[in-house]
Design a protein around this motif. Structure first.
Motif, PDB file in Angstrom:
ATOM      1  N   ARG A   1      21.393  29.316  -4.160  1.00 53.05           N
ATOM      2  CA  ARG A   1      21.618  28.539  -2.937  1.00 53.05           C
ATOM      3  C   ARG A   1      23.001  27.892  -2.952  1.00 53.05           C
ATOM      4  O   ARG A   1      23.620  27.723  -1.909  1.00 53.05           O
ATOM      5  N   LEU A   2      23.489  27.529  -4.137  1.00 48.63           N
ATOM      6  CA  LEU A   2      24.863  27.036  -4.256  1.00 48.63           C
ATOM      7  C   LEU A   2      25.843  28.106  -3.781  1.00 48.63           C
ATOM      8  O   LEU A   2      26.748  27.840  -2.970  1.00 48.63           O
ATOM      9  N   LEU A   3      25.686  29.341  -4.273  1.00 55.20           N
ATOM     10  CA  LEU A   3      26.577  30.421  -3.885  1.00 55.20           C
ATOM     11  C   LEU A   3      26.464  30.740  -2.397  1.00 55.20           C
ATOM     12  O   LEU A   3      27.474  30.991  -1.721  1.00 55.20           O
ATOM     13  N   GLY A   4      25.249  30.725  -1.877  1.00 54.67           N
ATOM     14  CA  GLY A   4      25.067  31.003  -0.461  1.00 54.67           C
ATOM     15  C   GLY A   4      25.750  29.985   0.427  1.00 54.67           C
ATOM     16  O   GLY A   4      26.345  30.327   1.451  1.00 54.67           O
ATOM     17  N   CYS A   5      25.683  28.728   0.034  1.00 61.46           N
ATOM     18  CA  CYS A   5      26.293  27.651   0.815  1.00 61.46           C
ATOM     19  C   CYS A   5      27.815  27.713   0.758  1.00 61.46           C
ATOM     20  O   CYS A   5      28.496  27.695   1.786  1.00 61.46           O
ATOM     21  N   LEU A   6      28.363  27.806  -0.442  1.00 63.26           N
ATOM     22  CA  LEU A   6      29.808  27.684  -0.604  1.00 63.26           C
ATOM     23  C   LEU A   6      30.555  28.975  -0.269  1.00 63.26           C
ATOM     24  O   LEU A   6      31.783  28.948  -0.092  1.00 63.26           O
ATOM     25  N   SER A   7      29.855  30.098  -0.154  1.00 64.48           N
ATOM     26  CA  SER A   7      30.498  31.331   0.294  1.00 64.48           C
ATOM     27  C   SER A   7      30.545  31.433   1.812  1.00 64.48           C
ATOM     28  O   SER A   7      31.204  32.323   2.359  1.00 64.48           O
TER      29      SER A   7
END
Length: 363
Positions: free
Chosen positions: A188-194
């Motif tokens: 979810r971190l990667l999904g948000c910041l990408s």
């Protein structure tokens, strides 16, 4: 999200085996050998990996960068009815940055590390890889631990970054604040910041090793993308409600611990340790988490919950009842397409199923 796959379509893992002629051990050739020669090959491969240690899949720096930029450029695939279609891109980043996931029990089963340390199970995995693959590289062996041994290995889930990206972008406005109330393995971190929407990521995870890995991943994201806004706090969601974020979050979404389905550790901060029965977990951990989220969300903000019942443990109805008791308003239910692998032995085929995300709004 509780998927059981141990391999992905990805921008691939760095081949750690280049230092050894492991590529010369072809499954196609092995299958043509005599039983004595087959046993010799298994012994040689076994000895190699024993000397190398656990075959952690890893990515080189170039491949990490390619994965991160691919995440930034790719749009999620979503059907008209809102169902998020399967896209494993970025999943290998979660695997790379969280090596201890291979030591986490799932549904009380043996872990991949357990299988590696057991001579019989490890040899079973090697033979399985040789029977159905042409190679016995790191990813072949890792996959064989759950598909080809008598150990009944369970592998913890990793929420796919592209599915998370679809959810954050569906409910968060440009420059919105996204709260992940159970960070886990970084999807979810990667999904948000990408996302190109300029989102701020706010996350919590109390488990010491996982929190450290999350921050290492975040450092890499910052170094790759440049300026991103993100904070990761080392605490549980039941204890997180800072004054500076009250009434500020646009979306809160996560796939919280399914009570004791996955025991990330026995650390006293873990929700299944603090609240050791389903009722205590629902009324201690989950309802306090929802109460805090209600305080953190803006009026009209969204709360998303990815949760399913498992085995004989029923938690979904109790969770939804507690959300409604706090005044949250049902908004919609969407699905996330996921891979379900079947069985043990020769059958490694894939099928898809849908897991729910329950979406509520704060009045």
């Amino acid at each position: 999200m509780r998927e059981h796959d141990v391999s992905d379509d990805y921008l691939g893992f760095f081949n750690q085996d280049d230092v050894f002629d492991i590529k010369d051990y072809s499954g196609r050739v092995w299958r043509s050998l005599s039983p004595d020669d087959q046993a010799k090959w298994v012994d040689e491969i076994f000895t190699y990996y024993r000397k190398q240690g656990f075959p952690y899949p890893s990515l080189d720096e170039e491949t990490i960068g390619k994965n991160l930029w691919a995440l930034r450029s790719r749009a999620p695939r979503v059907r008209e009815d809102g169902e998020i279609l399967w896209d494993p891109l970025g999943g290998t980043l979660c695997t790379h940055y969280f090596p201890h996931l291979w030591e986490v029990p799932f549904r009380g089963k043996k872990t991949a590390m357990d299988a590696f340390l057991n001579d019989e199970w490890f040899r079973d995995a090697i033979r399985f890889a040789l029977r159905i693959k042409d190679t016995v590289t790191v990813t072949d062996i890792i996959g064989a631990f759950s598909l080809g041994t008598k150990a009944s290995v369970g592998v913890v889930s990793r929420f796919k970054p592209m599915a998370a990206k679809a959810i954050w972008e569906r409910y968060a406005p440009d420059n919105g604040i996204c709260y992940d109330y159970a960070c886990g393995w970084g999807g979810r971190l990667l999904g948000c910041l990408s996302s190109k929407k300029g989102l701020t990521y706010l996350g919590v995870d109390p488990e010491p090793r996982t929190n450290a890995c999350l921050n290492t991943l975040l450092d890499k994201v910052k170094a790759t993308y440049g300026s991103v806004k993100a904070e990761i706090h080392k605490c549980g969601s039941e204890d997180f409600c800072p004054d500076e974020y009250r009434g500020q979050a646009d979306v809160a979404f996560s796939s919280p611990p399914y009570f004791n389905l996955e025991k990330y550790s026995d650390d006293p901060t873990q929700s299944h340790v603090k609240f050791p029965s389903v009722d205590l977990w629902l009324d201690g951990f989950l309802i306090q988490t929802f109460t805090n989220i209600r305080t953190l969300l803006k009026p009209g903000g969204y709360l998303g919950l990815n949760l399913t019942d498992f085995d004989n443990t029923k938690i979904v109805e109790g969770a939804l009842d507690r959300l409604k008791s706090l005044g949250f308003i049902e908004h919609e239910r969407i699905g996330i397409q996921m891979v379900q692998r079947r069985g043990n032995g020769q059958d490694t085929s894939q099928s898809f199923k849908s897991e729910p995300v329950y979406v509520f709004r704060k009045p």
